[in-house]
Motif scaffolding. Structure first.
Motif, PDB file in Angstrom:
ATOM      1  N   ALA A  14     -13.805  -8.815  -1.001  1.00 42.14           N
ATOM      2  CA  ALA A  14     -13.552 -10.191  -0.563  1.00 42.14           C
ATOM      3  C   ALA A  14     -12.728 -10.260   0.716  1.00 42.14           C
ATOM      4  CB  ALA A  14     -12.830 -10.958  -1.675  1.00 42.14           C
ATOM      5  N   GLY A  15     -12.402  -9.088   1.290  1.00 44.62           N
ATOM      6  CA  GLY A  15     -11.647  -9.057   2.530  1.00 44.62           C
ATOM      7  C   GLY A  15     -10.145  -9.214   2.349  1.00 44.62           C
ATOM      8  N   ARG A  16      -9.631  -9.047   1.120  1.00 45.91           N
ATOM      9  CA  ARG A  16      -8.192  -9.152   0.868  1.00 45.91           C
ATOM     10  C   ARG A  16      -7.565  -7.763   0.922  1.00 45.91           C
ATOM     11  NH1 ARG A  16      -7.027 -14.158  -1.567  1.00 45.91           N
ATOM     12  NH2 ARG A  16      -8.768 -15.555  -1.042  1.00 45.91           N
ATOM     13  N   ARG A  17      -6.474  -7.647   1.660  1.00 49.87           N
ATOM     14  CA  ARG A  17      -5.776  -6.360   1.765  1.00 49.87           C
ATOM     15  C   ARG A  17      -4.768  -6.219   0.630  1.00 49.87           C
ATOM     16  NH1 ARG A  17      -2.999  -7.136   7.282  1.00 49.87           N
ATOM     17  NH2 ARG A  17      -2.745  -9.179   6.252  1.00 49.87           N
ATOM     18  N   VAL A  18      -4.722  -5.012   0.048  1.00 50.87           N
ATOM     19  CA  VAL A  18      -3.751  -4.691  -1.004  1.00 50.87           C
ATOM     20  C   VAL A  18      -2.801  -3.630  -0.463  1.00 50.87           C
ATOM     21  CG1 VAL A  18      -3.458  -3.772  -3.343  1.00 50.87           C
ATOM     22  CG2 VAL A  18      -5.462  -5.207  -2.818  1.00 50.87           C
ATOM     23  N   PRO A  19      -1.497  -3.892  -0.462  1.00 51.58           N
ATOM     24  CA  PRO A  19      -0.803  -5.036  -1.061  1.00 51.58           C
ATOM     25  C   PRO A  19      -0.455  -6.149  -0.070  1.00 51.58           C
ATOM     26  CG  PRO A  19       0.797  -3.373  -0.516  1.00 51.58           C
ATOM     27  CD  PRO A  19      -0.548  -2.822  -0.071  1.00 51.58           C
ATOM     28  N   ASP A  20      -0.884  -6.037   1.187  1.00 51.04           N
ATOM     29  CA  ASP A  20      -0.431  -7.013   2.195  1.00 51.04           C
ATOM     30  C   ASP A  20      -0.761  -8.452   1.792  1.00 51.04           C
ATOM     31  OD1 ASP A  20       0.325  -4.780   3.516  1.00 51.04           O
ATOM     32  OD2 ASP A  20      -1.207  -4.893   5.081  1.00 51.04           O
ATOM     33  N   ASP A  21      -2.011  -8.689   1.383  1.00 53.02           N
ATOM     34  CA  ASP A  21      -2.416 -10.038   0.990  1.00 53.02           C
ATOM     35  C   ASP A  21      -2.191 -10.284  -0.510  1.00 53.02           C
ATOM     36  OD1 ASP A  21      -3.303 -10.488   3.614  1.00 53.02           O
ATOM     37  OD2 ASP A  21      -5.278  -9.632   3.142  1.00 53.02           O
ATOM     38  N   VAL A  22      -2.567  -9.313  -1.307  1.00 46.06           N
ATOM     39  CA  VAL A  22      -2.475  -9.441  -2.768  1.00 46.06           C
ATOM     40  C   VAL A  22      -1.937  -8.133  -3.343  1.00 46.06           C
ATOM     41  CG1 VAL A  22      -3.714  -9.904  -4.922  1.00 46.06           C
ATOM     42  CG2 VAL A  22      -4.481 -10.984  -2.785  1.00 46.06           C
ATOM     43  N   ALA A  23      -0.845  -8.204  -4.105  1.00 45.67           N
ATOM     44  CA  ALA A  23      -0.323  -7.040  -4.821  1.00 45.67           C
ATOM     45  C   ALA A  23      -1.030  -6.934  -6.174  1.00 45.67           C
ATOM     46  CB  ALA A  23       1.185  -7.164  -5.034  1.00 45.67           C
ATOM     47  N   VAL A  24      -1.217  -5.700  -6.659  1.00 48.84           N
ATOM     48  CA  VAL A  24      -1.921  -5.492  -7.926  1.00 48.84           C
ATOM     49  C   VAL A  24      -1.119  -4.518  -8.787  1.00 48.84           C
ATOM     50  CG1 VAL A  24      -4.028  -4.651  -9.051  1.00 48.84           C
ATOM     51  CG2 VAL A  24      -4.177  -5.902  -6.874  1.00 48.84           C
TER      52      VAL A  24
ATOM     53  N   SER B  32      -5.005  -3.940 -18.128  1.00 46.95           N
ATOM     54  CA  SER B  32      -5.373  -2.525 -18.280  1.00 46.95           C
ATOM     55  C   SER B  32      -5.656  -1.946 -16.906  1.00 46.95           C
ATOM     56  CB  SER B  32      -6.603  -2.348 -19.184  1.00 46.95           C
ATOM     57  OG  SER B  32      -7.805  -2.628 -18.481  1.00 46.95           O
ATOM     58  N   ASP B  33      -5.489  -0.647 -16.778  1.00 40.89           N
ATOM     59  CA  ASP B  33      -5.754   0.003 -15.494  1.00 40.89           C
ATOM     60  C   ASP B  33      -7.217  -0.091 -15.102  1.00 40.89           C
ATOM     61  OD1 ASP B  33      -3.130   0.663 -15.129  1.00 40.89           O
ATOM     62  OD2 ASP B  33      -3.345   2.795 -15.599  1.00 40.89           O
ATOM     63  N   LEU B  34      -8.129  -0.023 -16.074  1.00 38.10           N
ATOM     64  CA  LEU B  34      -9.547  -0.118 -15.727  1.00 38.10           C
ATOM     65  C   LEU B  34      -9.847  -1.484 -15.113  1.00 38.10           C
ATOM     66  CD1 LEU B  34     -11.383   1.634 -18.711  1.00 38.10           C
ATOM     67  CD2 LEU B  34     -10.740   2.583 -16.488  1.00 38.10           C
ATOM     68  N   MET B  35      -9.269  -2.545 -15.660  1.00 36.96           N
ATOM     69  CA  MET B  35      -9.468  -3.872 -15.064  1.00 36.96           C
ATOM     70  C   MET B  35      -8.777  -3.952 -13.708  1.00 36.96           C
ATOM     71  SD  MET B  35      -9.485  -6.593 -18.257  1.00 36.96           S
ATOM     72  CE  MET B  35      -7.736  -6.496 -18.631  1.00 36.96           C
ATOM     73  N   ALA B  36      -7.631  -3.293 -13.560  1.00 35.30           N
ATOM     74  CA  ALA B  36      -6.944  -3.274 -12.270  1.00 35.30           C
ATOM     75  C   ALA B  36      -7.766  -2.530 -11.225  1.00 35.30           C
ATOM     76  CB  ALA B  36      -5.568  -2.641 -12.416  1.00 35.30           C
ATOM     77  N   HIS B  37      -8.407  -1.410 -11.605  1.00 32.27           N
ATOM     78  CA  HIS B  37      -9.285  -0.676 -10.679  1.00 32.27           C
ATOM     79  C   HIS B  37     -10.368  -1.603 -10.141  1.00 32.27           C
ATOM     80  CE1 HIS B  37      -8.398   3.620 -12.396  1.00 32.27           C
ATOM     81  NE2 HIS B  37      -7.320   2.981 -12.009  1.00 32.27           N
ATOM     82  N   ALA B  38     -10.990  -2.358 -11.046  1.00 29.13           N
ATOM     83  CA  ALA B  38     -12.057  -3.276 -10.623  1.00 29.13           C
ATOM     84  C   ALA B  38     -11.504  -4.383  -9.737  1.00 29.13           C
ATOM     85  CB  ALA B  38     -12.735  -3.868 -11.858  1.00 29.13           C
ATOM     86  N   ALA B  39     -10.302  -4.841 -10.035  1.00 25.66           N
ATOM     87  CA  ALA B  39      -9.683  -5.875  -9.200  1.00 25.66           C
ATOM     88  C   ALA B  39      -9.476  -5.373  -7.778  1.00 25.66           C
ATOM     89  CB  ALA B  39      -8.360  -6.314  -9.817  1.00 25.66           C
ATOM     90  N   LEU B  40      -9.040  -4.120  -7.635  1.00 25.96           N
ATOM     91  CA  LEU B  40      -8.849  -3.546  -6.297  1.00 25.96           C
ATOM     92  C   LEU B  40     -10.150  -3.572  -5.505  1.00 25.96           C
ATOM     93  CD1 LEU B  40      -6.628  -0.419  -7.124  1.00 25.96           C
ATOM     94  CD2 LEU B  40      -5.888  -2.494  -5.949  1.00 25.96           C
ATOM     95  N   ARG B  41     -11.247  -3.160  -6.132  1.00 26.62           N
ATOM     96  CA  ARG B  41     -12.537  -3.126  -5.444  1.00 26.62           C
ATOM     97  C   ARG B  41     -13.011  -4.533  -5.104  1.00 26.62           C
ATOM     98  NH1 ARG B  41     -13.976   0.604  -9.500  1.00 26.62           N
ATOM     99  NH2 ARG B  41     -15.369  -0.961 -10.416  1.00 26.62           N
ATOM    100  N   THR B  42     -12.813  -5.466  -6.035  1.00 26.14           N
ATOM    101  CA  THR B  42     -13.258  -6.834  -5.810  1.00 26.14           C
ATOM    102  C   THR B  42     -12.469  -7.494  -4.683  1.00 26.14           C
ATOM    103  OG1 THR B  42     -13.855  -6.983  -8.150  1.00 26.14           O
ATOM    104  CG2 THR B  42     -13.666  -9.057  -6.928  1.00 26.14           C
ATOM    105  N   LEU B  43     -11.174  -7.241  -4.646  1.00 29.72           N
ATOM    106  CA  LEU B  43     -10.344  -7.786  -3.562  1.00 29.72           C
ATOM    107  C   LEU B  43     -10.768  -7.211  -2.211  1.00 29.72           C
ATOM    108  CD1 LEU B  43      -6.902  -7.682  -5.395  1.00 29.72           C
ATOM    109  CD2 LEU B  43      -8.020  -9.755  -4.515  1.00 29.72           C
ATOM    110  N   ARG B  44     -11.052  -5.922  -2.185  1.00 34.69           N
ATOM    111  CA  ARG B  44     -11.477  -5.292  -0.931  1.00 34.69           C
ATOM    112  C   ARG B  44     -12.796  -5.903  -0.460  1.00 34.69           C
ATOM    113  NH1 ARG B  44     -12.098  -0.371  -2.641  1.00 34.69           N
ATOM    114  NH2 ARG B  44      -9.863   0.039  -2.517  1.00 34.69           N
TER     115      ARG B  44
END
Length: 334
Positions: free
Chosen positions: A266-276, A252-264
């Protein structure tokens, strides 16, 4: 000062030059009256401003001109920023307004609410029932259908009941999303799955599993419940268990929104390190940082299609279930 009397059925009959019984049949939708007489009655009704008694009309026609939209969810979920339920409500309301019928919104997120819906609908207070979500093997849609109450569900009932439904192509939509990740070179693709007591959660996980299996890749799975909070928890779990992941499909997009914040965080760049990639294409998906690639489902159209089928079913027509297509919307996150 005198108060004007409300026009009566007898006054309409006198003006139209017909019997009271004929007027009653016309205003209650009978097709047994000749068209010229129907027209005379309609003109008299318009001239006098006569308003039919809806209670009496329902007794005559055995119709209430009302449709129940049942949401087996807690009010906090229905009225959150998840746009799925408002979209279904909007689509159903549009169709019912065009058909001059009323929408009765009923929440069934608790056992008491579920029982209340059953009493109300089996009491024939509505002409049919739309179920906008189902959890587990809920027997109510099948039970109502066996009682002769028209029922249409959003998604296939998990108890195997022979009830018509409208849904979107969850499996195909997710397969398209995961293949997009594969085509961009991602090989450690995780998923934040939806709840496994709902057909959307089950089929979106199936789409993920089928596609990574075809590519010979391992499954990296954590489960949420379509909310932001669960998305954040699942993303932290995936990072702890699979720190080398390079892509995430969230159901779901709401879970994807939270994933973006959590990755940020954790120091992970989106999409360079992790695509979502998410699923739903809610309005805010285009305004996340970065803008979210997602699978668009035609949610308002789903609500409209459910209502069209229900109205046809209530009119005695034979109908078939419908599966609507999805579309991958590519933005900067993947």
């Amino acid at each position: 000062m005198t108060t004007a009397q409300r026009p009566t059925l007898e006054a309409v009959a006198r003006l139209a030059g017909v019997s009271r019984a004929t007027v009653s049949r016309v205003v209650n939708g009978s097709t047994t009256v000749a068209e010229p007489i129907q027209e005379a009655v309609r003109l008299a009704v318009a001239e006098l401003g006569y308003v039919p008694n809806l209670a009496a009309r329902s007794l005559v026609t055995q119709r209430t001109d009302s449709i129940a939209l049942v949401l087996p969810e807690a009010a906090t979920r229905v009225f959150s920023d998840d746009q799925v339920f408002p979209g279904i409500i909007r689509g159903a309301a549009q169709e019912l307004e065009a058909a001059d019928k009323q929408l009765v919104l009923m929440l069934a997120g608790s056992p008491a609410g579920h029982d209340r819906v059953e009493r109300y609908t089996t009491g024939r207070h509505v002409d049919g029932v739309l179920f906008a979500s189902l959890h587990g093997e809920d027997p109510l849609p099948g039970r109502l259908a066996r009682l002769g109450i028209p029922v249409v569900c959003s998604g296939r009932p998990l108890d195997g009941a022979d009830v018509p439904y409208v849904d979107v192509d969850h499996v195909g939509g997710v397969a398209t999303a995961v293949r997009h990740l594969l085509d961009s070179g991602r090989r450690r693709i995780a998923t934040i799955a939806g709840p496994q007591d709902m057909v959307a959660g089950i089929e979106r996980l199936t789409g993920y599993r089928n596609t990574v299996a075809e590519a010979g890749l391992p499954e990296l799975v954590a489960t949420g419940d379509f909310t932001r909070e669960s998305g954040a928890t699942a993303m932290r779990q995936l990072l702890a268990e699979h720190p080398d992941l390079d892509a995430v499909f969230a159901a779901s997009d709401l879970m994807a929104h939270a994933a973006l914040r959590t990755l940020r965080a954790a120091g992970r760049r989106v999409p360079d390190d992790v695509a979502v990639i998410g699923f739903d294409d809610i309005e805010t998906a285009a305004y996340t940082e970065p803008p979210l690639t997602t699978v668009r489902q035609p949610i308002v159209q789903l609500g409209r299609q459910m209502t069209r089928l229900l109205l046809r079913l209530a009119a005695g027509e034979a109908i078939e279930s419908v599966v609507l297509p999805t579309e991958l919307i590519i933005r900067e996150s993947a």
